[in-house]
Design a protein around this motif. Structure first.
Motif, PDB file in Angstrom:
ATOM      1  N   PHE A 130       0.872  -1.171   0.000  1.00 19.66           N
ATOM      2  CA  PHE A 130       0.000   0.000   0.000  1.00 19.66           C
ATOM      3  C   PHE A 130       0.911   1.223   0.000  1.00 19.66           C
ATOM      4  N   ARG A 131       0.800   2.053  -1.003  1.00 23.38           N
ATOM      5  CA  ARG A 131       1.708   3.194  -1.165  1.00 23.38           C
ATOM      6  C   ARG A 131       3.164   2.718  -1.065  1.00 23.38           C
ATOM      7  N   ASP A 132       3.427   1.582  -1.705  1.00 27.72           N
ATOM      8  CA  ASP A 132       4.766   1.003  -1.766  1.00 27.72           C
ATOM      9  C   ASP A 132       5.302   0.556  -0.418  1.00 27.72           C
ATOM     10  N   ARG A 133       4.392   0.426   0.581  1.00 24.72           N
ATOM     11  CA  ARG A 133       4.830  -0.154   1.859  1.00 24.72           C
ATOM     12  C   ARG A 133       4.332  -1.583   1.904  1.00 24.72           C
ATOM     13  N   ASP A 134       5.170  -2.465   2.419  1.00 17.03           N
ATOM     14  CA  ASP A 134       4.789  -3.878   2.497  1.00 17.03           C
ATOM     15  C   ASP A 134       3.796  -4.060   3.645  1.00 17.03           C
ATOM     16  N   LEU A 135       2.560  -4.385   3.320  1.00 13.42           N
ATOM     17  CA  LEU A 135       1.547  -4.535   4.370  1.00 13.42           C
ATOM     18  C   LEU A 135       1.817  -5.743   5.249  1.00 13.42           C
ATOM     19  N   GLY A 136       2.443  -6.764   4.669  1.00 14.28           N
ATOM     20  CA  GLY A 136       2.695  -7.982   5.422  1.00 14.28           C
ATOM     21  C   GLY A 136       3.493  -7.743   6.693  1.00 14.28           C
ATOM     22  N   ARG A 137       4.262  -6.670   6.697  1.00 15.75           N
ATOM     23  CA  ARG A 137       5.084  -6.390   7.876  1.00 15.75           C
ATOM     24  C   ARG A 137       4.343  -5.580   8.924  1.00 15.75           C
ATOM     25  N   LEU A 138       3.156  -5.099   8.593  1.00 13.66           N
ATOM     26  CA  LEU A 138       2.466  -4.206   9.514  1.00 13.66           C
ATOM     27  C   LEU A 138       1.409  -4.959  10.319  1.00 13.66           C
ATOM     28  N   SER A 139       1.264  -4.579  11.590  1.00 15.19           N
ATOM     29  CA  SER A 139       0.201  -5.136  12.414  1.00 15.19           C
ATOM     30  C   SER A 139      -1.124  -4.551  11.920  1.00 15.19           C
ATOM     31  N   PRO A 140      -2.243  -5.223  12.262  1.00 16.36           N
ATOM     32  CA  PRO A 140      -3.541  -4.698  11.831  1.00 16.36           C
ATOM     33  C   PRO A 140      -3.706  -3.217  12.182  1.00 16.36           C
ATOM     34  N   ARG A 141      -3.235  -2.868  13.369  1.00 16.78           N
ATOM     35  CA  ARG A 141      -3.373  -1.486  13.803  1.00 16.78           C
ATOM     36  C   ARG A 141      -2.599  -0.534  12.907  1.00 16.78           C
ATOM     37  N   ARG A 142      -1.384  -0.949  12.550  1.00 19.56           N
ATOM     38  CA  ARG A 142      -0.571  -0.055  11.714  1.00 19.56           C
ATOM     39  C   ARG A 142      -1.139   0.072  10.316  1.00 19.56           C
ATOM     40  N   ARG A 143      -1.862  -0.971   9.891  1.00 18.00           N
ATOM     41  CA  ARG A 143      -2.493  -0.852   8.576  1.00 18.00           C
ATOM     42  C   ARG A 143      -3.579   0.212   8.613  1.00 18.00           C
ATOM     43  N   VAL A 144      -4.317   0.272   9.747  1.00 14.02           N
ATOM     44  CA  VAL A 144      -5.324   1.333   9.867  1.00 14.02           C
ATOM     45  C   VAL A 144      -4.627   2.684   9.895  1.00 14.02           C
ATOM     46  N   ARG A 145      -3.548   2.747  10.650  1.00 18.02           N
ATOM     47  CA  ARG A 145      -2.772   3.985  10.699  1.00 18.02           C
ATOM     48  C   ARG A 145      -2.306   4.397   9.312  1.00 18.02           C
ATOM     49  N   ALA A 146      -1.875   3.403   8.535  1.00 19.73           N
ATOM     50  CA  ALA A 146      -1.383   3.694   7.196  1.00 19.73           C
ATOM     51  C   ALA A 146      -2.515   4.185   6.306  1.00 19.73           C
ATOM     52  N   GLY A 147      -3.777   3.914   6.705  1.00 18.97           N
ATOM     53  CA  GLY A 147      -4.888   4.473   5.949  1.00 18.97           C
ATOM     54  C   GLY A 147      -5.849   3.471   5.350  1.00 18.97           C
ATOM     55  N   ILE A 148      -5.866   2.231   5.849  1.00 23.83           N
ATOM     56  CA  ILE A 148      -6.803   1.245   5.326  1.00 23.83           C
ATOM     57  C   ILE A 148      -7.776   0.862   6.426  1.00 23.83           C
ATOM     58  N   CYS A 149      -9.065   0.993   6.167  1.00 26.62           N
ATOM     59  CA  CYS A 149     -10.029   0.536   7.159  1.00 26.62           C
ATOM     60  C   CYS A 149     -11.171  -0.156   6.451  1.00 26.62           C
ATOM     61  N   ARG A 150     -11.845  -1.062   7.175  1.00 24.68           N
ATOM     62  CA  ARG A 150     -12.824  -1.917   6.536  1.00 24.68           C
ATOM     63  C   ARG A 150     -14.168  -1.869   7.248  1.00 24.68           C
ATOM     64  N   THR A 151     -15.177  -2.379   6.573  1.00 23.82           N
ATOM     65  CA  THR A 151     -16.445  -2.693   7.228  1.00 23.82           C
ATOM     66  C   THR A 151     -16.658  -4.196   7.092  1.00 23.82           C
ATOM     67  N   PHE A 152     -17.709  -4.687   7.728  1.00 24.79           N
ATOM     68  CA  PHE A 152     -17.907  -6.134   7.771  1.00 24.79           C
ATOM     69  C   PHE A 152     -19.176  -6.543   7.038  1.00 24.79           C
ATOM     70  N   GLN A 153     -19.109  -7.751   6.505  1.00 28.00           N
ATOM     71  CA  GLN A 153     -20.253  -8.294   5.783  1.00 28.00           C
ATOM     72  C   GLN A 153     -21.432  -8.504   6.738  1.00 28.00           C
ATOM     73  N   ASN A 154     -21.151  -9.178   7.876  1.00 24.96           N
ATOM     74  CA  ASN A 154     -22.180  -9.277   8.909  1.00 24.96           C
ATOM     75  C   ASN A 154     -21.819  -8.216   9.923  1.00 24.96           C
ATOM     76  N   LEU A 155     -22.533  -7.128   9.872  1.00 23.35           N
ATOM     77  CA  LEU A 155     -22.249  -5.964  10.710  1.00 23.35           C
ATOM     78  C   LEU A 155     -21.570  -6.304  12.033  1.00 23.35           C
ATOM     79  N   ARG A 156     -20.529  -5.601  12.331  1.00 22.70           N
ATOM     80  CA  ARG A 156     -19.898  -5.765  13.649  1.00 22.70           C
ATOM     81  C   ARG A 156     -19.819  -4.413  14.318  1.00 22.70           C
ATOM     82  N   LEU A 157     -20.963  -3.883  14.666  1.00 21.24           N
ATOM     83  CA  LEU A 157     -20.987  -2.632  15.414  1.00 21.24           C
ATOM     84  C   LEU A 157     -20.813  -2.932  16.895  1.00 21.24           C
ATOM     85  N   PHE A 158     -20.472  -1.910  17.662  1.00 26.16           N
ATOM     86  CA  PHE A 158     -20.502  -2.033  19.121  1.00 26.16           C
ATOM     87  C   PHE A 158     -21.949  -1.778  19.498  1.00 26.16           C
TER      88      PHE A 158
END
Lengths: 257, 332, 301
Positions: free
Chosen positions: A61-89
């Motif tokens: 993502f933007r030439d950064r290897d995502l495989g090396r990033l923790s899920p949290r850092r991927r969000v920090r890097a700018g990727i966020c998702r939603t869920f097929q079966n809603l997972r709201l709080f």
């Protein structure tokens, strides 16, 4: 390249969910990920967000290897998702859900919080204002204080979108955002998504609503049984006979509109 | 009606706070009996314990059944630092807090791998192991004979005791500080992160919340508060023995949280008052009072499982800050 | 200490641990079955165990034989456990209350039962002498003395556990129980009377606990109202060590805990005996988070 997946392979036990899947995405693009049920679309999301680790393949993502990033850092890097079966709080209000999404941007320290420094109040106020602005934008303001779990389905989907946006992500992975919506609601959602693109967000979306896919996506990537079947502009890709066969043939049911 | 009450409390919160401070500070002058003073002290202490556990149970959704262990560590830590190393009470209290927070960090580590009831059982085992260590390490803790001669805390040369009201006042202050801390935490990003983890750890992670870090932080904070309460308890009691911290204590602390309503300060205070007052009220029934106490737990859960005061706040979420007023009106 | 006496001490601890562990297993299945279906740690189980032992104590002190007393008291304790589920837990489930509320309810029940037993008007809080299981003294095996109470405890518990295994694995009722454990809602949808199955599970667990209470009470020849709290926790640890929700796991866990604590008492001192179950528990959970025989579940996203 903005987002690039090369040779993603993922198997659960004996079942190969993804087999050498490659696709790429430009910034500001809306890319549709379509295919019959069980094609491996959600697995792509799970790999991109770090829920699972692929057995093979490279994601950047933007030439950064995502495989090396923790899920949290991927969000920090700018990727966020939603869920097929809603997972709201679901016990929390819509506003709290959105504020939960912006937690990672609360850049004050623990002691700022304990002693209530000006920085703490400044940041908290800013986060609150941004959250309210976001609700306004998605027409959720009247429901800000309602428990998210009690809302109708469509509003819950929008709340999840708002929560993902609150993280500040620029690439949104939307897993069937129009599922369970009628044509009218899907149309309204399409408008919201186009507006997001105007703001510079990029969208990768899994969708079964073909009319939405055709009107919204710049390109689609068709998956079937863990392989990329076709890629290209929506009209071209869906015209491919292989695609038609995958969707309609083989006795498989297609759960689209 | 509850909504109105909450709104009023919020509007007059500074006045209420001052009033409360006045009550706490003037406690020594009220001429209360020793029994009454001790009751106030125990309610404040258990409110503090409840709030400490609530950070785990109510906010993070991790049920600990071993908080008697942290309580014991805090108590023994504070007492031993005074008795063996000659530290002053205040330094020893801080030291005990650091010690329990450190142990909380260690106990938080399994929470990264274990979920739900499995974690509860590990905390339960932790509580038992702490008791075992206290019994076995006789050269340090005095074993089953207990630890005696713990000095009373002093403030500006004045010894704080039960009789002069100093200890109850200190208990109220500690409980108040804890309550303020918990309230602030719940209204801030860390509190929201904890609740997100409680409701759906995976979704929280996908929102960029560092789940492991916050789980451990919740353990550390919870252990810290419980340890401070323990340190204070050692000063109140004057002696300690391992049987002061049985599994039942962990259960009582959990009851404090759940009876009043998890995730709220008012719930912890109410639960503490109930847990402490019930045996007093049922004193006339002598042999039956603990049985009745059990029955009451069952009945409260049966008819108000969210806790007696566990209503959903009717007053909307407020942004912190000087303008602090109700920024967005509540709906409905 | 000579070599042979060292060997004897070791063997004695192992055999004693196996006997005790089998009885722990009998208590542990009650935890395991209930947890498997409701995901609930039933803290009232230890109190039911004590209730069963006291029932037998009461009947024998009125001149009844040990075995008839047990045959009467075990189903009654089972009914007690069933009543707890029927009147206290089932209504909570119907309201969709949190697991925590259910947990606290079971804790309340345990307080209620224990403190009722220890009220002066009932049995009093002092320990009571319980009739011995020592039917035929002791036997010598390879120079190790084995009490007949240990043999009886081991065989009785094993027989019951085998019967229970047959029930769960080989009957329609067991099939219904396993279905509930796998997916409670789906079981209800396909027409399994889930509430009745849950009630029956509590009944079975309670009856087994009462029998275990009699066996262990007869082994130590002493009972007290709080006898169930510590042993209940140990048995629950055993259930978790073995892999909760798995029947043979509960037995294996019970044996591990029983042998572990007897060895600990033998070599590390009696102070270490009781917490040994929890040390084992934590150690095993850290290596195998689902216990020895537990299955790892994959979360679907």
């Amino acid at each position: 390249m903005y987002l690039s997946c090369q040779g993603l392979t993922m198997a659960f036990g004996g079942l190969t969910a993804l087999n050498d899947v490659s696709f790429q995405m430009e910034q500001g693009e809306i890319l549709g990920l379509i295919g019959p049920n069980g094609a491996g679309k959600t697995t792509v999301f799970n790999l991109l967000t770090g829920v699972y680790v692929p057995q093979a393949g490279v994601m950047t993502f933007r030439d950064r290897d995502l495989g090396r990033l923790s899920p949290r850092r991927r969000v920090r890097a700018g990727i966020c998702r939603t869920f097929q079966n809603l997972r709201l709080f679901s016990g929390q209000s819509v506003l709290e859900n959105v504020l939960a999404g912006s937690c990672l941007r609360a850049d004050y320290g623990f002691f700022d919080m304990v002693f209530g420094t000006p920085r703490y109040f400044r940041r908290e106020r800013a986060l609150g204002r941004e959250a309210m602005a976001l609700l306004e934008k998605l027409d959720l303001t009247p429901y800000a204080h309602s428990p998210a779990g009690a809302l109708p389905y469509g509003l819950q989907r929008r709340t999840e979108l708002a929560r993902a946006l609150a993280t500040g992500a620029e690439l949104l992975l939307l897993d069937e955002p129009a599922a369970g919506m009628n044509e009218e609601e899907a149309e309204a959602l399409g408008k919201v998504l186009r507006a997001l693109r105007e703001e510079g967000k990029s969208l990768l979306l899994i969708e079964h609503h073909m009319s939405l896919v055709l009107s919204l996506c710049d390109r689609v990537c068709v998956l079937d049984r863990g392989r990329v079947l076709a890629q290209g502009p929506p009209g071209e890709a869906t015209a491919d006979p292989k695609v038609a066969a995958a969707f309609l043939g083989g006795g498989r049911e297609y759960a689209g509109s | 009606m509850i909504g109105r009450l909450e709104e009023l409390c919020w509007r007059w919160r500074w006045c209420l706070g001052l009033l409360w401070l006045g009550i706490a500070a003037s406690l020594p002058m009220w001429g209360l009996s020793r029994v009454q003073l001790r009751l106030i002290l125990m309610i404040a202490l258990y409110a503090m314990l409840g709030m400490g556990l609530d950070l785990l149970v109510g906010d993070t959704g991790l049920v600990s059944l071993g908080h008697a262990g942290f309580y014991a560590l805090g108590a023994y830590g504070c007492a031993l630092l005074q008795v063996r190393l000659g530290w002053s009470f205040w330094a020893a209290l801080a030291g005990a807090g650091v010690l329990t927070a450190g142990v909380g960090l260690l106990l938080g580590l399994p929470s990264l791998r274990l979920s739900g009831s499995y974690l509860s059982i590990v905390t339960l085992g932790f509580g038992e192991i702490v008791q075992m260590v206290l019994r076995t390490w006789e050269s340090l803790t005095g074993g089953n004979y207990g630890l005696r001669g713990i000095p009373r805390p002093t403030l500006f040369g004045l010894e704080l005791t039960l009789a002069n009201g100093g200890l109850p006042a200190l208990a109220l202050i500690l409980a108040t500080l804890t309550a303020l801390f918990c309230r602030r935490l719940r209204r801030s990003a860390p509190g929201r992160a904890l609740r997100a983890i409680r409701d759906d750890p995976l979704a929280a992670q996908m929102c960029g919340i560092p789940v492991p870090r916050w789980k451990i932080a919740a353990f550390v904070l919870s252990a810290l508060i419980t340890g401070l309460a323990g340190g204070f308890y050692s000063a109140v009691n004057g002696y300690l023995e391992p049987t002061n911290f049985p599994f039942n204590t962990s259960v009582v602390i959990l009851s404090v949280v759940v009876i009043g309503g998890a995730g709220t300060v008012r719930g912890a205070v109410f639960g503490a008052a109930l847990v402490q007052l019930l045996p007093q009220v049922f004193r006339g029934l002598e042999q039956w009072r603990f049985a009745l106490y059990g029955l009451l737990l069952v009945l409260v859960m049966r008819f108000r499982p969210q806790g007696v005061l566990g209503w959903r706040s009717r007053v909307s979420y407020r942004l912190p800050g000087k303008e602090g007023q109700c920024t967005y009106p509540a709906k409905g | 200490m000579t070599l042979s006496s060292a060997v004897n001490g070791f063997l004695g601890a192992i055999l004693g641990g196996l006997a005790l562990g089998m009885a722990y297993g009998l208590i542990a299945v009650g935890y395991s079955l209930v947890f498997g279906i409701l995901r609930l740690v039933n803290f009232a189980h230890g109190a039911i165990y004590a209730l069963g032992a006291y029932g037998v104590f009461f009947l024998t002190s009125r001149g009844m034989g040990l075995l008839p007393a047990l045959i009467l008291a075990a189903p009654l304790s089972g009914l007690g456990a069933w009543a707890v589920e029927k009147w206290a837990l089932a209504p909570l489930r119907r309201r969709g209350a949190s697991g925590m509320a259910q947990l606290v309810t079971t804790v309340g029940v345990s307080f209620l039962v224990q403190n009722t037993l220890s009220a002066e008007a009932v049995f009093g809080s002092e320990k009571q002498v319980f009739p011995s299981l020592n039917a035929f003294g002791s036997v010598q095996v390879f120079g190790v003395t084995i009490q007949s109470s240990q043999i009886i405890m081991f065989l009785a518990a094993m027989g019951l556990l085998l019967a229970l295994t047959w029930l769960v694995q080989g009957t329609r009722l067991g099939l219904a129980m396993r279905a509930c454990a796998q997916n409670f809602r789906a079981a209800r949808l396909v027409g399994i009377p889930v509430e009745a199955v849950v009630g029956l599970t509590f009944f079975l667990g309670g009856a087994c606990a009462a029998i275990a209470g009699t066996l262990i009470g007869g082994y130590y020849q002493v009972i007290s109202p709080t006898m169930g709290s510590l042993i209940g926790l140990k048995a629950f640890s055993a259930a978790v060590v073995g892999g909760i929700g798995v029947l043979h796991g509960a037995v294996a866990g019970g044996l591990v805990v029983g042998v572990g604590e007897c060895l600990a008492a033998q070599y590390l001192g009696s102070n270490v005996r009781d917490p040994m179950a929890f040390v084992l528990l934590i150690a095993i959970l850290l290596v195998r988070p689902r216990g020895l025989f537990g299955r790892e579940g994959v979360e679907k996203v």
